[in-house]
Design a protein around this motif. Structure first.
Motif, PDB file in Angstrom:
ATOM      1  N   GLY A 128      54.098  53.753  64.008  1.00 35.03           N
ATOM      2  CA  GLY A 128      54.600  54.269  65.282  1.00 35.03           C
ATOM      3  C   GLY A 128      54.275  53.321  66.415  1.00 35.03           C
ATOM      4  N   HIS A 129      54.091  53.875  67.565  1.00 39.12           N
ATOM      5  CA  HIS A 129      53.772  53.075  68.744  1.00 39.12           C
ATOM      6  C   HIS A 129      52.308  52.652  68.712  1.00 39.12           C
ATOM      7  CE1 HIS A 129      57.564  53.625  70.750  1.00 39.12           C
ATOM      8  NE2 HIS A 129      57.503  54.923  70.559  1.00 39.12           N
ATOM      9  N   SER A 130      52.006  51.578  69.425  1.00 38.35           N
ATOM     10  CA  SER A 130      50.629  51.105  69.510  1.00 38.35           C
ATOM     11  C   SER A 130      49.803  52.080  70.344  1.00 38.35           C
ATOM     12  CB  SER A 130      50.595  49.717  70.162  1.00 38.35           C
ATOM     13  OG  SER A 130      50.976  49.812  71.516  1.00 38.35           O
ATOM     14  N   GLN A 131      48.491  52.021  70.196  1.00 39.23           N
ATOM     15  CA  GLN A 131      47.615  52.917  70.939  1.00 39.23           C
ATOM     16  C   GLN A 131      47.746  52.689  72.442  1.00 39.23           C
ATOM     17  OE1 GLN A 131      45.908  55.462  69.506  1.00 39.23           O
ATOM     18  NE2 GLN A 131      45.597  56.128  71.608  1.00 39.23           N
ATOM     19  N   ARG A 132      47.927  51.449  72.841  1.00 34.25           N
ATOM     20  CA  ARG A 132      48.090  51.149  74.260  1.00 34.25           C
ATOM     21  C   ARG A 132      49.350  51.822  74.808  1.00 34.25           C
ATOM     22  NH1 ARG A 132      48.393  45.105  76.434  1.00 34.25           N
ATOM     23  NH2 ARG A 132      48.802  44.907  74.240  1.00 34.25           N
ATOM     24  N   HIS A 133      50.426  51.796  74.029  1.00 37.40           N
ATOM     25  CA  HIS A 133      51.659  52.451  74.453  1.00 37.40           C
ATOM     26  C   HIS A 133      51.429  53.959  74.605  1.00 37.40           C
ATOM     27  CE1 HIS A 133      55.997  53.286  74.675  1.00 37.40           C
ATOM     28  NE2 HIS A 133      55.748  54.286  73.851  1.00 37.40           N
ATOM     29  N   ILE A 134      50.747  54.551  73.651  1.00 35.30           N
ATOM     30  CA  ILE A 134      50.462  55.989  73.686  1.00 35.30           C
ATOM     31  C   ILE A 134      49.606  56.317  74.905  1.00 35.30           C
ATOM     32  CG2 ILE A 134      49.249  57.848  72.481  1.00 35.30           C
ATOM     33  CD1 ILE A 134      50.160  56.426  69.833  1.00 35.30           C
ATOM     34  N   ASP A 135      48.584  55.501  75.194  1.00 39.48           N
ATOM     35  CA  ASP A 135      47.725  55.726  76.352  1.00 39.48           C
ATOM     36  C   ASP A 135      48.512  55.639  77.660  1.00 39.48           C
ATOM     37  OD1 ASP A 135      45.611  56.051  74.619  1.00 39.48           O
ATOM     38  OD2 ASP A 135      44.796  54.030  74.923  1.00 39.48           O
ATOM     39  N   ARG A 136      49.435  54.670  77.747  1.00 44.43           N
ATOM     40  CA  ARG A 136      50.255  54.541  78.952  1.00 44.43           C
ATOM     41  C   ARG A 136      51.128  55.779  79.144  1.00 44.43           C
ATOM     42  NH1 ARG A 136      51.347  48.848  77.450  1.00 44.43           N
ATOM     43  NH2 ARG A 136      53.226  49.669  76.493  1.00 44.43           N
TER      44      ARG A 136
END
Length: 184
Positions: A128-136
């Motif tokens: 899926g999406h990277s953790q940074r993307h999820i945090d943003r």
């Protein structure tokens, strides 16, 4: 970082193939016609042309590959590409039907290359999406909720002022913010 590079690289083949299918569908349609046309007749879809199916497949491939490359719904895009590529692989390279040994080996090689692309997009579907993307995304949601709450409080304050003015009372004082944060 690797996903940002890997997805467009994987998608590039599907974009290229989709463009070729749309611009020059005749060759690909001739390759799959022996399998597709009898199936269309059996389904009662004699009016549907194989060339049109190839073009539609090309457009779908371009759309899904672009979504994968841009990381827009990457799991759904990858699953869609896996389905399209799986069908294409089986229809375009039926090595099991070849009588000539050299031709069979050539078709088997193409079949396995395409099958490896199907495996690649299935792996992409699990990432899926990277953790940074999820945090943003989470931070953006929190900010939007805070903005909405502030707007609601401002609206409530304006209504209270209007109500007080209508009654001829002095304006109410704005609510003071507590210096202590509530535990969530």
């Amino acid at each position: 970082m690797l996903r940002a590079l890997a997805r467009p690289m994987l998608a590039s083949w599907f974009v290229y193939g989709g463009v070729q299918s749309y611009l020059e569908p005749e060759e690909r349609a001739a390759r799959v016609a022996p399998t597709v046309e009898p199936a269309l007749e059996e389904l009662g879809l004699e009016d549907v042309k194989t060339v049109d199916l190839v073009k539609a497949h090309g457009i779908a491939s371009i759309a899904l590959a672009s979504a994968l490359a841009l990381s827009r719904a990457p799991r759904s895009a990858a699953l869609g590409l896996a389905g399209l590529a799986g069908v294409t692989t089986a229809l375009s390279h039926p090595f099991w039907k070849e009588e000539d040994e050299a031709k069979r080996d050539e078709e088997l090689e193409q079949f396995l290359k395409n099958l490896s692309l199907v495996g690649g997009v299935l792996v992409a579907a699990t990432a899926g999406h990277s953790q940074r993307h999820i945090d943003r995304k989470k931070a953006k949601k929190v900010k939007a909720k805070e903005k909405a709450a502030a707007a609601k409080a401002k609206e409530k304050e304006a209504k209270a002022k209007a109500k007080a003015a209508a009654k001829g009372e002095p304006e109410p004082e704005p609510a003071k913010k507590s210096k202590w944060k509530r535990a969530a």
